[in-house]
Design an enzyme around this catalytic site. Sequence first.
Site, PDB file in Angstrom:
ATOM      1  N   ARG A 179       0.719  14.435  12.715  1.00 42.40           N
ATOM      2  CA  ARG A 179       1.316  14.055  11.432  1.00 42.40           C
ATOM      3  C   ARG A 179       1.756  15.326  10.702  1.00 42.40           C
ATOM      4  O   ARG A 179       1.180  15.721   9.719  1.00 42.40           O
ATOM      5  CB  ARG A 179       0.316  13.245  10.603  1.00 42.40           C
ATOM      6  CG  ARG A 179      -0.265  12.020  11.292  1.00 42.40           C
ATOM      7  CD  ARG A 179       0.748  10.930  11.612  1.00 42.40           C
ATOM      8  NE  ARG A 179       1.296  10.303  10.451  1.00 42.40           N
ATOM      9  CZ  ARG A 179       0.729   9.273   9.801  1.00 42.40           C
ATOM     10  NH1 ARG A 179      -0.432   8.834  10.194  1.00 42.40           N
ATOM     11  NH2 ARG A 179       1.311   8.744   8.746  1.00 42.40           N
ATOM     12  N   ARG A 237      -8.427  -0.491   5.231  1.00 42.18           N
ATOM     13  CA  ARG A 237      -7.637   0.523   4.519  1.00 42.18           C
ATOM     14  C   ARG A 237      -6.314  -0.062   4.038  1.00 42.18           C
ATOM     15  O   ARG A 237      -5.755   0.370   3.043  1.00 42.18           O
ATOM     16  CB  ARG A 237      -7.343   1.718   5.444  1.00 42.18           C
ATOM     17  CG  ARG A 237      -8.567   2.533   5.830  1.00 42.18           C
ATOM     18  CD  ARG A 237      -8.149   3.750   6.596  1.00 42.18           C
ATOM     19  NE  ARG A 237      -7.045   4.405   5.917  1.00 42.18           N
ATOM     20  CZ  ARG A 237      -6.169   5.217   6.521  1.00 42.18           C
ATOM     21  NH1 ARG A 237      -6.290   5.456   7.808  1.00 42.18           N
ATOM     22  NH2 ARG A 237      -5.195   5.773   5.846  1.00 42.18           N
ATOM     23  N   ASP A 241       5.304   0.260  11.851  1.00 37.55           N
ATOM     24  CA  ASP A 241       4.059  -0.353  11.362  1.00 37.55           C
ATOM     25  C   ASP A 241       3.941  -1.820  11.775  1.00 37.55           C
ATOM     26  O   ASP A 241       2.903  -2.437  11.525  1.00 37.55           O
ATOM     27  CB  ASP A 241       3.945  -0.229   9.840  1.00 37.55           C
ATOM     28  CG  ASP A 241       3.754   1.216   9.422  1.00 37.55           C
ATOM     29  OD1 ASP A 241       3.898   1.499   8.218  1.00 37.55           O
ATOM     30  OD2 ASP A 241       3.484   2.059  10.296  1.00 37.55           O
ATOM     31  N   LYS A 262       0.846  -1.205   0.000  1.00 44.47           N
ATOM     32  CA  LYS A 262       0.000   0.000   0.000  1.00 44.47           C
ATOM     33  C   LYS A 262       0.877   1.249   0.000  1.00 44.47           C
ATOM     34  O   LYS A 262       0.658   2.186  -0.765  1.00 44.47           O
ATOM     35  CB  LYS A 262      -0.874   0.008   1.251  1.00 44.47           C
ATOM     36  CG  LYS A 262      -1.484   1.357   1.610  1.00 44.47           C
ATOM     37  CD  LYS A 262      -2.329   1.328   2.862  1.00 44.47           C
ATOM     38  CE  LYS A 262      -1.551   1.507   4.121  1.00 44.47           C
ATOM     39  NZ  LYS A 262      -1.239   2.883   4.528  1.00 44.47           N
ATOM     40  N   ASN A 263       1.908   1.251   0.850  1.00 44.27           N
ATOM     41  CA  ASN A 263       2.701   2.472   1.030  1.00 44.27           C
ATOM     42  C   ASN A 263       3.693   2.729  -0.097  1.00 44.27           C
ATOM     43  O   ASN A 263       4.364   3.759  -0.112  1.00 44.27           O
ATOM     44  CB  ASN A 263       3.403   2.457   2.390  1.00 44.27           C
ATOM     45  CG  ASN A 263       2.396   2.628   3.516  1.00 44.27           C
ATOM     46  OD1 ASN A 263       1.225   2.952   3.279  1.00 44.27           O
ATOM     47  ND2 ASN A 263       2.818   2.362   4.734  1.00 44.27           N
ATOM     48  N   CYS A 290      -3.919  12.171  13.127  1.00 40.12           N
ATOM     49  CA  CYS A 290      -4.737  10.954  13.154  1.00 40.12           C
ATOM     50  C   CYS A 290      -4.480  10.286  14.504  1.00 40.12           C
ATOM     51  O   CYS A 290      -3.701  10.765  15.315  1.00 40.12           O
ATOM     52  CB  CYS A 290      -4.367  10.037  11.991  1.00 40.12           C
ATOM     53  SG  CYS A 290      -2.740   9.328  12.165  1.00 40.12           S
TER      54      CYS A 290
HETATM   55  C1  EPZ Z   1       4.709   6.731   6.277  1.00 44.18           C
HETATM   56  O1  EPZ Z   1       3.988   7.803   6.861  1.00 44.18           O
HETATM   57  C2  EPZ Z   1       3.744   5.556   6.229  1.00 44.18           C
HETATM   58  N1  EPZ Z   1       2.577   5.915   5.427  1.00 44.18           N
HETATM   59  C3  EPZ Z   1       3.297   5.184   7.640  1.00 44.18           C
HETATM   60  O2  EPZ Z   1       2.487   4.019   7.529  1.00 44.18           O
HETATM   61  C4  EPZ Z   1       4.535   4.854   8.467  1.00 44.18           C
HETATM   62  O3  EPZ Z   1       4.130   4.561   9.793  1.00 44.18           O
HETATM   63  C5  EPZ Z   1       5.492   6.043   8.450  1.00 44.18           C
HETATM   64  O4  EPZ Z   1       5.836   6.375   7.094  1.00 44.18           O
HETATM   65  C6  EPZ Z   1       6.794   5.743   9.200  1.00 44.18           C
HETATM   66  O5  EPZ Z   1       7.423   4.637   8.614  1.00 44.18           O
HETATM   67  C7  EPZ Z   1       2.702   5.952   4.075  1.00 44.18           C
HETATM   68  O6  EPZ Z   1       3.757   5.698   3.523  1.00 44.18           O
HETATM   69  C8  EPZ Z   1       1.462   6.286   3.303  1.00 44.18           C
HETATM   70  P1  EPZ Z   1       6.948  10.037   8.191  1.00 44.18           P
HETATM   71  P2  EPZ Z   1       4.610   9.295   6.839  1.00 44.18           P
HETATM   72  O7  EPZ Z   1       6.794  11.312   7.464  1.00 44.18           O
HETATM   73  O8  EPZ Z   1       5.389   9.494   5.621  1.00 44.18           O
HETATM   74  C9  EPZ Z   1       7.678  13.069  11.771  1.00 44.18           C
HETATM   75  C10 EPZ Z   1       0.604   2.679   7.901  1.00 44.18           C
HETATM   76  O9  EPZ Z   1       0.194   2.134   8.944  1.00 44.18           O
HETATM   77  N2  EPZ Z   1       7.563  14.090  10.718  1.00 44.18           N
HETATM   78  O10 EPZ Z   1       8.055   9.109   7.802  1.00 44.18           O
HETATM   79  O11 EPZ Z   1       3.494  10.232   7.138  1.00 44.18           O
HETATM   80  C11 EPZ Z   1       6.369  12.333  12.004  1.00 44.18           C
HETATM   81  O12 EPZ Z   1       5.573  13.029  12.970  1.00 44.18           O
HETATM   82  C12 EPZ Z   1       1.107   4.106   7.943  1.00 44.18           C
HETATM   83  O13 EPZ Z   1       0.672   2.118   6.771  1.00 44.18           O
HETATM   84  C13 EPZ Z   1       7.807  15.420  11.047  1.00 44.18           C
HETATM   85  O14 EPZ Z   1       8.114  15.752  12.190  1.00 44.18           O
HETATM   86  O15 EPZ Z   1       5.589   9.237   8.091  1.00 44.18           O
HETATM   87  C14 EPZ Z   1       6.824  10.993  12.527  1.00 44.18           C
HETATM   88  O16 EPZ Z   1       7.091  11.096  13.905  1.00 44.18           O
HETATM   89  C15 EPZ Z   1       0.923   4.737   9.313  1.00 44.18           C
HETATM   90  N3  EPZ Z   1       7.697  16.360  10.075  1.00 44.18           N
HETATM   91  C16 EPZ Z   1       8.131  10.752  11.777  1.00 44.18           C
HETATM   92  O17 EPZ Z   1       8.577  12.046  11.332  1.00 44.18           O
HETATM   93  C17 EPZ Z   1       7.363  16.027   8.782  1.00 44.18           C
HETATM   94  O18 EPZ Z   1       7.300  16.942   7.913  1.00 44.18           O
HETATM   95  C18 EPZ Z   1       8.022   9.824  10.584  1.00 44.18           C
HETATM   96  O19 EPZ Z   1       7.003  10.359   9.753  1.00 44.18           O
HETATM   97  C19 EPZ Z   1       7.113  14.676   8.474  1.00 44.18           C
HETATM   98  C20 EPZ Z   1       7.230  13.715   9.449  1.00 44.18           C
END
Ligand code: EPZ
Length: 436
Positions: free
Chosen positions: A121, A402, A310, A22-23, A116
């Site tokens: 996020r 989802r 995840d 999915k991701n 969420c």
């Molecule tokens: C991706 O989300 C995945 N979703 C998530 O999977 C996964 O948990 C996550 O990466 C971490 O591996 C998709 O790929 C669609 P991040 P993403 O930006 O990209 C912080 C699932 O269950 N951060 O890597 O949104 C953030 O708060 C989902 O399939 C900032 O601070 O995650 C988090 O603590 C849930 N500022 C960390 O970084 C930003 O601008 C990682 O977030 C962006 C992120």
Amino acid sequence: MQVVRIRGGQPLDGEVTVSGAKNACLPMFAAALLTDEPCILHNVPDLSDIRFMADILQHLGAQVTRIDDNTWSITAQTIGTHAPYDLVRKMRASVCLLGPLVGRMRQAQISLPGGCVIGQRPIDLHLKGLARLGCDVTISQGYVYVDAKRLQGADVFLGGRQGSTVTGTANLLMAAVLAPGVTHIESAACEPEIVDLCHLLVSMGAQIEGIGSHALTIEGVDRLSGFNYRVVADRIQAGTFIAAGLMAPSGTVQVKGVNSNILTAFLHKLEEAQAPITVEKDTITVKGGYIRGLKPIETITLPYPGFPTDLQAQMCAIMTLTEGISIITERIYPNRFMHVPELQRMGADISIEGSSAIINGVEHLSGAPVMASDLRASAALYLAGLAAVGETWVQRIYHLDRGYDRFDEKLRDLGADIVRMEATEMPKALAESCIG
Ligand code: EPZ
């Protein structure tokens, strides 16, 4: 609204083949906006998030066709640049439309995705990165407005408090591939889904070096062709089925179709716990009935190649039945423990200290009516239900739909006693017992 009823204690035996990731699919759907040529994506899982992303692309003006259960065609000849709140708020991954709209159209107006249940996020790193590429980024009334008339390759550092950002890296990649000049991204995410996106972009004619590392170099090109691409297997779905095999009271499950090299951190932890698993290149075999005797371990979630957040809830579920004290610390989403109170309803002995779950393994879990809250927490409740004594009713299973296609069917094919039904068919007393 639907629920599943799981009668625990059934052996799990047989083979299950993992779907596409999915991701990886979600940013790849967005990548189709980078060209006006036809794009075909194969091995796409049948998920509500995928159908949702298709709706948003259609709203933007792309022609989106589902060729068969797992194959989609997207042609974005003439597209708009406005992604409205009522669409974006339902799936935060739609934030990865920013990059391709900036790259192709030199502008974007997209609603801020909001948070969420697993935590805040933010997208500050996405926006800082786009600003480094010469974009004028403003936020007003819940929308991000990007003017990229002066888009230009540059050096970008994408690291944040929790390390790299997965969709942030996807956005910067998809803006940079059509930006004049050279872009260096330091502290890029190197999750397998990002590697797969890079391979897809290269197949379109993008110039990307450092694929698979935290340092990416992109030389912008004038235009990109369409693609005909097969999505990588879903490592998180694979890990979830491995956990299911471990939690069953007996039987042998073969999880097929995933390259075990992209599951190293998870498999390493299971080996540390002395779990009965056999790892071959694209098949992982796991035996049920040994969970009580696993060794308690400490797990810390980190960006790839660290232990994936995840799979944190699924590891939690495993450790509820492993004798001794195990600790799981969440370094990506410190509050990602919505599964814990529901597991406690089933008799799990877990306490939360800050961003750690301290788990004291119990002899058995007891079936109960529980509430799904987010995608991976829901999966953990299914796993607990497979092992529990008695009936477990998981409600609000739209969360799980989802990210897992036909999950209950696939578990039933392995021998689980699991039935999906309308929530109205759930015994009233049970439904009322968990209205909180
Ligand atoms: C991706 O989300 C995945 N979703 C998530 O999977 C996964 O948990 C996550 O990466 C971490 O591996 C998709 O790929 C669609 P991040 P993403 O930006 O990209 C912080 C699932 O269950 N951060 O890597 O949104 C953030 O708060 C989902 O399939 C900032 O601070 O995650 C988090 O603590 C849930 N500022 C960390 O970084 C930003 O601008 C990682 O977030 C962006 C992120």
